[in-house]
Motif scaffolding. Structure first.
Motif, mmCIF file in Angstrom:
data_model
loop_
_atom_site.group_PDB
_atom_site.id
_atom_site.type_symbol
_atom_site.label_atom_id
_atom_site.label_comp_id
_atom_site.label_asym_id
_atom_site.label_seq_id
_atom_site.Cartn_x
_atom_site.Cartn_y
_atom_site.Cartn_z
ATOM 1 N N UNK A 358 -5.463 0.760 5.360
ATOM 2 C CA UNK A 358 -4.606 0.252 4.284
ATOM 3 C C UNK A 358 -3.696 1.360 3.791
ATOM 4 N N UNK A 359 -2.442 0.995 3.482
ATOM 5 C CA UNK A 359 -1.422 1.981 3.116
ATOM 6 C C UNK A 359 -0.690 1.538 1.854
ATOM 7 N N UNK A 360 -0.500 2.478 0.945
ATOM 8 C CA UNK A 360 0.396 2.297 -0.199
ATOM 9 C C UNK A 360 1.529 3.310 -0.059
ATOM 10 N N UNK A 361 2.759 2.915 -0.364
ATOM 11 C CA UNK A 361 3.898 3.813 -0.265
ATOM 12 C C UNK A 361 4.355 4.241 -1.665
ATOM 13 N N UNK A 362 4.583 5.520 -1.818
ATOM 14 C CA UNK A 362 5.089 6.088 -3.059
ATOM 15 C C UNK A 362 6.059 7.214 -2.717
ATOM 16 N N UNK A 363 7.132 7.322 -3.454
ATOM 17 C CA UNK A 363 8.065 8.412 -3.186
ATOM 18 C C UNK A 363 7.413 9.769 -3.417
ATOM 19 N N UNK A 364 6.474 9.853 -4.362
ATOM 20 C CA UNK A 364 5.779 11.101 -4.651
ATOM 21 C C UNK A 364 5.374 11.143 -6.112
ATOM 22 N N UNK A 365 4.859 12.296 -6.550
ATOM 23 C CA UNK A 365 4.405 12.454 -7.924
ATOM 24 C C UNK A 365 2.908 12.256 -8.040
ATOM 25 N N UNK A 366 2.242 13.184 -8.737
ATOM 26 C CA UNK A 366 0.778 13.163 -8.809
ATOM 27 C C UNK A 366 0.263 11.876 -9.436
ATOM 28 N N UNK A 367 0.871 11.451 -10.544
ATOM 29 C CA UNK A 367 0.388 10.250 -11.221
ATOM 30 C C UNK A 367 0.559 9.018 -10.348
ATOM 31 N N UNK A 368 1.693 8.893 -9.676
ATOM 32 C CA UNK A 368 1.923 7.742 -8.796
ATOM 33 C C UNK A 368 0.935 7.741 -7.641
ATOM 34 N N UNK A 369 0.658 8.918 -7.075
ATOM 35 C CA UNK A 369 -0.309 9.005 -5.978
ATOM 36 C C UNK A 369 -1.702 8.640 -6.475
ATOM 37 N N UNK A 370 -2.080 9.093 -7.673
ATOM 38 C CA UNK A 370 -3.393 8.752 -8.235
ATOM 39 C C UNK A 370 -3.538 7.236 -8.411
ATOM 40 N N UNK A 371 -2.496 6.582 -8.928
ATOM 41 C CA UNK A 371 -2.552 5.125 -9.119
ATOM 42 C C UNK A 371 -2.666 4.410 -7.783
ATOM 43 N N UNK A 372 -1.916 4.884 -6.795
ATOM 44 C CA UNK A 372 -1.978 4.261 -5.472
ATOM 45 C C UNK A 372 -3.355 4.430 -4.852
ATOM 46 N N UNK A 373 -3.953 5.619 -5.005
ATOM 47 C CA UNK A 373 -5.287 5.867 -4.452
ATOM 48 C C UNK A 373 -6.321 4.960 -5.097
ATOM 49 N N UNK A 374 -6.258 4.799 -6.424
ATOM 50 C CA UNK A 374 -7.199 3.924 -7.118
ATOM 51 C C UNK A 374 -7.029 2.480 -6.662
ATOM 52 N N UNK A 375 -5.803 2.044 -6.438
ATOM 53 C CA UNK A 375 -5.558 0.690 -5.952
ATOM 54 C C UNK A 375 -6.182 0.473 -4.573
ATOM 55 N N UNK A 376 -6.031 1.478 -3.705
ATOM 56 C CA UNK A 376 -6.619 1.362 -2.364
ATOM 57 C C UNK A 376 -8.148 1.340 -2.422
ATOM 58 N N UNK A 377 -8.727 2.127 -3.305
ATOM 59 C CA UNK A 377 -10.189 2.125 -3.438
ATOM 60 C C UNK A 377 -10.676 0.785 -3.993
ATOM 61 N N UNK A 378 -9.922 0.190 -4.920
ATOM 62 C CA UNK A 378 -10.264 -1.151 -5.421
ATOM 63 C C UNK A 378 -10.198 -2.174 -4.296
ATOM 64 N N UNK A 379 -9.191 -2.055 -3.444
ATOM 65 C CA UNK A 379 -9.076 -2.962 -2.298
ATOM 66 C C UNK A 379 -10.297 -2.836 -1.401
ATOM 67 N N UNK A 380 -10.716 -1.605 -1.137
ATOM 68 C CA UNK A 380 -11.889 -1.384 -0.292
ATOM 69 C C UNK A 380 -13.122 -2.053 -0.879
ATOM 70 N N UNK A 381 -13.243 -2.031 -2.205
ATOM 71 C CA UNK A 381 -14.393 -2.668 -2.854
ATOM 72 C C UNK A 381 -14.278 -4.188 -2.863
ATOM 73 N N UNK A 382 -13.054 -4.693 -2.754
ATOM 74 C CA UNK A 382 -12.814 -6.133 -2.864
ATOM 75 C C UNK A 382 -13.031 -6.876 -1.556
ATOM 76 N N UNK A 383 -12.680 -6.233 -0.451
ATOM 77 C CA UNK A 383 -12.730 -6.892 0.859
ATOM 78 C C UNK A 383 -14.171 -6.966 1.368
#
Length: 420
Positions: A358-383
């Motif tokens: 699973x992939x999330x795209x972000x231009x960059x920035x620590x906060x944006x990357x943190x939010x994207x990582x948390x979203x991917x981990x939630x997806x892993x728990x959901x599937x």
């Protein structure tokens, strides 16, 4: 099949491997993709002779009078832009039946003709290979260190910071992956692409199935697609935005997809641990991000100043490259979104065994990357992974930076390190 011996100036393409293996397996290979993406140049690396149907009316007339004369010649014989003479299909298919050999014909096409032309599908005789515009690996703007194939095997991510800067990524998106524009400035490339889109609206959408369409309406839909790129915009949304009726939008959009100008990523349909319903709508893209920029007359400076919109164009860039890299691994590309708002910009899933990342795209920035990582981990728990297994990788794909594995297991890498 002999290996490719490139002509001077030719850039190697990832589709070469599929073309070579297909020529060894069947009588004819159809290389399909948008006009000017490099199909003919790549096919010529394999062909022993050629017929260029878009070169002159003489070739088309000669085929109408005596098809066998056009089909006879050293093999593989390239039939370039075969859809301009649709009767080529059945004549080619019969020749494959008669000769019972491999690698007889190479056909290239920039449009999918009406279904009745290819109703004799050529199953067992014909394979199709999809070509897109050049990826960043093919154009030399990505190191390819972060491999889709290796991530599908569960290998960790690590890559040094590439020399390509954010400004270079914007230029790559604006210029696009068109081989003929690779040496032009982004501004000059955009001038060419504006003319490309105008030609699509003026003649190509009518030529695809001989149905007259309103040039202004097609152009309005292209601009609407650009405004809604990387979204799940439906026919009604596009119709309202382009000031067209829903049926017209559907017909125009189908024509643009048959011309390989517009495409979509289908929604991923996994089993879920929760009862949250999934959204079914596809996500819409252009075959190349430069077309979105050209449709809205957005050059490098404008996109650098409008980063919210460039984020969508960047996602189109990512999706283009992912489609090519996934093809090389026998995988498909989807997107995920449920009605709670949980999403992943891309799901790459191997067809043979269901392995997925699973992939999330972000231009960059620590906060944006943190939010994207948390979203991917939630997806892993959901599937529900009881059938397909856990993801082999969760990846936040950025515009620049290093490639590394976070302590929570989520990987981060720039698009300029991604490869097959």
């Amino acid at each position: 099949m002999t290996s490719v011996a490139p002509t001077p100036g030719y850039r190697h393409r990832l589709a070469e491997a599929s073309i070579a293996s297909s020529l060894d397996a069947v009588g004819a290979v159809v290389v399909e993709g948008p006009r000017a993406c490099g199909k003919t140049w790549t096919a010529r690396q394999f062909a022993a002779s050629e017929v260029l149907f878009d070169g002159s009316d003489e070739q088309r007339l000669a085929f109408a009078v005596d098809p066998s004369r056009i089909l006879d010649g050293p093999t593989p014989r390239l039939l370039d832009e075969w859809h301009l003479v649709p009767t080529t299909w059945n004549a080619m298919r019969r020749a494959c039946d008669d000769r019972r050999d491999k690698g007889i014909f190479l056909l290239t096409g920039s449009a999918v003709p009406p279904d009745d032309i290819t109703r004799h599908s050529g199953a067992g005789r014909v394979r199709r290979v999809r070509m897109r515009t050049m990826t960043l690996v093919e154009s030399g703007h990505s190191t390819g260190e972060v491999s889709i194939a290796s991530m599908l095997r569960g290998e960790p991510v690590s890559a040094a910071k590439p020399a390509v800067a954010f400004e270079d990524v914007v230029e790559c998106a604006v210029r696009g992956g068109w081989p003929g524009l690779a040496d032009l400035s982004p501004t000059a490339a955009q001038d060419n692409l504006s003319a490309y889109l105008d030609e699509i609206a003026r003649t190509d959408v009518a030529r695809v199935d001989e149905v007259r369409r309103d040039r202004a309406g097609v152009s309005a839909l292209i601009r609407s697609l650009a405004r809604n790129v990387a979204s799940e915009a439906g026919y009604s949304t596009l119709a309202d935005d382009a000031d067209l009726d829903r049926a017209t939008v559907k017909a125009y959009l189908e024509a643009l997809e048959r011309l390989f100008v517009a495409e979509h990523a289908p929604a991923w349909q996994p089993r879920l641990m929760s009862r949250v319903p999934l959204r079914q709508a596809p996500k819409r893209f252009f075959v190349d991000p430069s077309l979105a920029a050209a449709a809205l007359e957005s050059g490098v400076e404008r996109l650098r100043s409008e980063l919210n919109y460039f984020g969508l164009v960047f996602e189109n860039l990512v999706m283009r490259d992912l489609q090519v890299y996934a093809d090389a691994s026998g995988a498909g590309v989807h997107h995920y979104r449920d009605k709670s708002g949980l999403e992943a910009d891309a799901i790459v899933q191997r067809r043979s065994d269901g392995a997925w990342l699973a992939i999330e795209t972000k231009l960059g920035g620590i906060e944006a990357i943190d939010r994207a990582a948390e979203s991917l981990l939630r997806l892993q728990r959901t599937v529900d992974t009881s059938r397909i297994g856990p993801p082999t990788q969760l990846l936040v794909l950025t515009s620049t930076g290093y490639g590394y594995q976070r302590p929570d297991g989520v990987a981060v890498a720039p698009i300029t390190t991604l490869g097959p």
